[in-house]
Design an enzyme around this catalytic site. Structure first.
Site, PDB file in Angstrom:
ATOM      1  CG  ASP A 194     -65.637 -82.825  54.429  1.00 35.27           C
ATOM      2  OD1 ASP A 194     -66.739 -83.323  55.092  1.00 35.27           O
ATOM      3  OD2 ASP A 194     -65.218 -81.734  55.149  1.00 35.27           O
ATOM      4  CB  SER A 226     -60.462 -79.540  50.455  1.00 40.36           C
ATOM      5  OG  SER A 226     -59.447 -80.154  51.030  1.00 40.36           O
ATOM      6  CG  HIS A 232     -60.755 -79.528  54.252  1.00 38.61           C
ATOM      7  ND1 HIS A 232     -61.053 -80.545  53.474  1.00 38.61           N
ATOM      8  CD2 HIS A 232     -61.782 -79.410  54.941  1.00 38.61           C
ATOM      9  CE1 HIS A 232     -62.349 -81.047  53.417  1.00 38.61           C
ATOM     10  NE2 HIS A 232     -62.894 -80.562  54.585  1.00 38.61           N
TER      11      HIS A 232
END
Length: 327
Positions: free
Chosen positions: A269, A149, A176
Site C-alpha cells: 500500500d 504501517s 494503518h
C-alpha cells in the site's frame, strides 16, 4: 446555524442552551432528553449540529450517534462530564461519525463556543461571510504526506520530533491503525512532538505548522477544492484507510509543492500512490531496508522507481526541512 441539544440533565441543558443563544446566528433547533428522542427528532428535523450527551437513559449518546449518522447524518459533538473517563465511549461514537468531544461546560466557559465556531466553519455554517478561497500554487504551503504501517508509530515519532515549532509546511499522515485506537495514538504523538497534531476532519484543509492524521476506517482523500473528505470507496482495498487512495488524490488535486514519504510496513500500500506523486513533480522518499521494521511497502516503491531517494528514518526529516526552505 441550527443547533440541537440531547442531554438528560436539566442543568446541563440550560447551560448549553444559554451558550447556543448567546451568539448571533446560532439558533436552538430542539432539545431531546434521551438518545431515542434525539434520533426521532433528528429524523423529523435535522439540525446543523447536535451537542450529544454520552450517557443518557433509554439510548445512550453513542447508540444515538450510530442511528443518526445512518438515517439523518449531521455534525455531532459529544458532551460529557469527563472526556478522559469516558474516552472509550467517545472513541466509539467517533467511529460512527461524531466529529469531536468536549467536557460539559460551566456558565461563562467559552470553550464550547470556540468548539462550535470551529465546527461551523468546517461545515460551511459560519456566522460571518468570507470570500470563497482561491487556491494558487504560490499561496499554498509546502505539503508533506506520509504513509506508514507496521512499525509506523516509532518511525513517525522519529520524523516529527525533528520538525521545528515554526515549520512552514503542512503535514498529513495515513497510518494503518483501527479507528478505535487512532485518537489515543494522536494524543500519544502530540505529547512528544513540537507541532500540534489532530485528526483530519472532513471539510478541513492542510495548514502550515500542523500535523493531521487520518482518523477513521474510511479512506482519507483530498477533494478538488483541496479540502479533506472520507470515502468508503474503493471497498475492496484491504487497508482502510489506504495510503494509495490518499496519495493518488493528492497527486491529482494539490497544485503546490510537496514531499511524499512511504515508511515501514508489510504489503505494498502506498507504492503506486508514491509513484503518482513523483510523476506529478513531487520529491518522494522511501524508508530504507535497514531501518524498517518490515521492508514491504518501501521495497515495492523502490521496485516501481517511485522514490527519488531511499533514506534511513533518521535522515528523512532533514530532507523535508531542506525542501520546504526552498519553497
Amino acid at each position: 446555524m441550527r443547533i440541537a441539544i440531547a442531554n438528560d440533565m436539566f442543568m446541563a441543558v440550560e447551560v448549553l442552551r444559554r451558550a447556543v443563544v448567546k451568539i448571533p446566528g446560532y439558533k436552538l433547533a430542539w432539545v431531546a432528553y434521551d438518545g431515542a428522542e434525539a434520533v426521532s427528532k433528528c429524523a423529523a428535523d435535522t439540525p446543523d449540529l447536535i451537542l450529544m450527551d454520552v450517557l443518557m437513559p433509554s439510548m445512550d449518546g453513542v447508540e444515538a450517534t450510530r442511528h443518526i449518522m445512518r438515517q439523518s447524518p449531521c455534525a455531532i459533538v459529544m458532551v460529557t462530564a469527563s472526556v478522559n473517563r469516558y474516552a472509550a465511549k467517545i472513541f466509539e461514537a467517533m467511529g460512527y461519525g461524531a466529529l469531536d468531544a468536549i467536557n460539559t461546560p460551566i456558565l461563562g466557559d467559552d470553550g464550547l463556543l470556540n468548539k462550535i465556531a470551529t465546527i461551523a466553519r468546517l461545515i460551511g455554517k459560519s456566522s460571518y461571510r468570507r470570500s470563497p478561497p482561491v487556491h494558487h500554487s504560490k499561496s499554498l504551503p509546502p505539503l508533506i504526506v506520509i504513509g506508514a504501517s507496521t512499525g509506523g508509530p516509532q518511525a513517525l515519532k522519529t520524523i516529527l520530533c525533528q520538525f521545528p515549532q515554526d515549520f512552514p509546511a503542512a503535514v498529513v499522515i495515513v497510518q494503518h491503525i483501527d479507528a478505535q485506537f487512532v485518537q489515543g495514538f494522536a494524543a500519544w504523538l502530540n505529547e512528544q512532538i513540537p507541532l500540534p497534531m489532530q485528526l483530519a476532519i472532513a471539510g478541513s484543509t492542510p495548514q502550515p505548522g500542523k500535523v493531521l492524521l487520518a482518523g477513521t476506517n474510511l479512506h482519507l482523500v483530498m477533494r478538488s477544492d483541496l479540502t479533506f473528505g472520507y470515502d468508503k470507496e474503493p471497498l475492496h482495498f484491504f487497508y482502510r484507510p489506504s495510503i494509495d487512495v490518499f496519495f493518488k488524490s493528492v497527486a491529482k488535486n494539490w497544485t503546490g509543492k510537496g514531499v511524499g514519504a512511504l515508511l515501514t510496513g508489510m504489503g505494498g500500500d502506498g507504492a503506486q500512490g508514491l509513484k503518482q506523486l513523483r510523476e506529478a513533480g513531487w520529491h518522494t522518499i522511501a524508508q530504507d531496508c535497514k531501518t524498517c521494521v518490515v521492508y514491504g511497502m518501501p521495497k515495492v516503491a523502490v521496485e516501481l522507481k517511485a522514490a527519488v531517494e531511499v533514506l534511513p528514518i533518521e535522515a528523512i526529516a532533514s530532507v523535508c526541512i531542506q525542501f520546504t526552505a526552498k519553497c
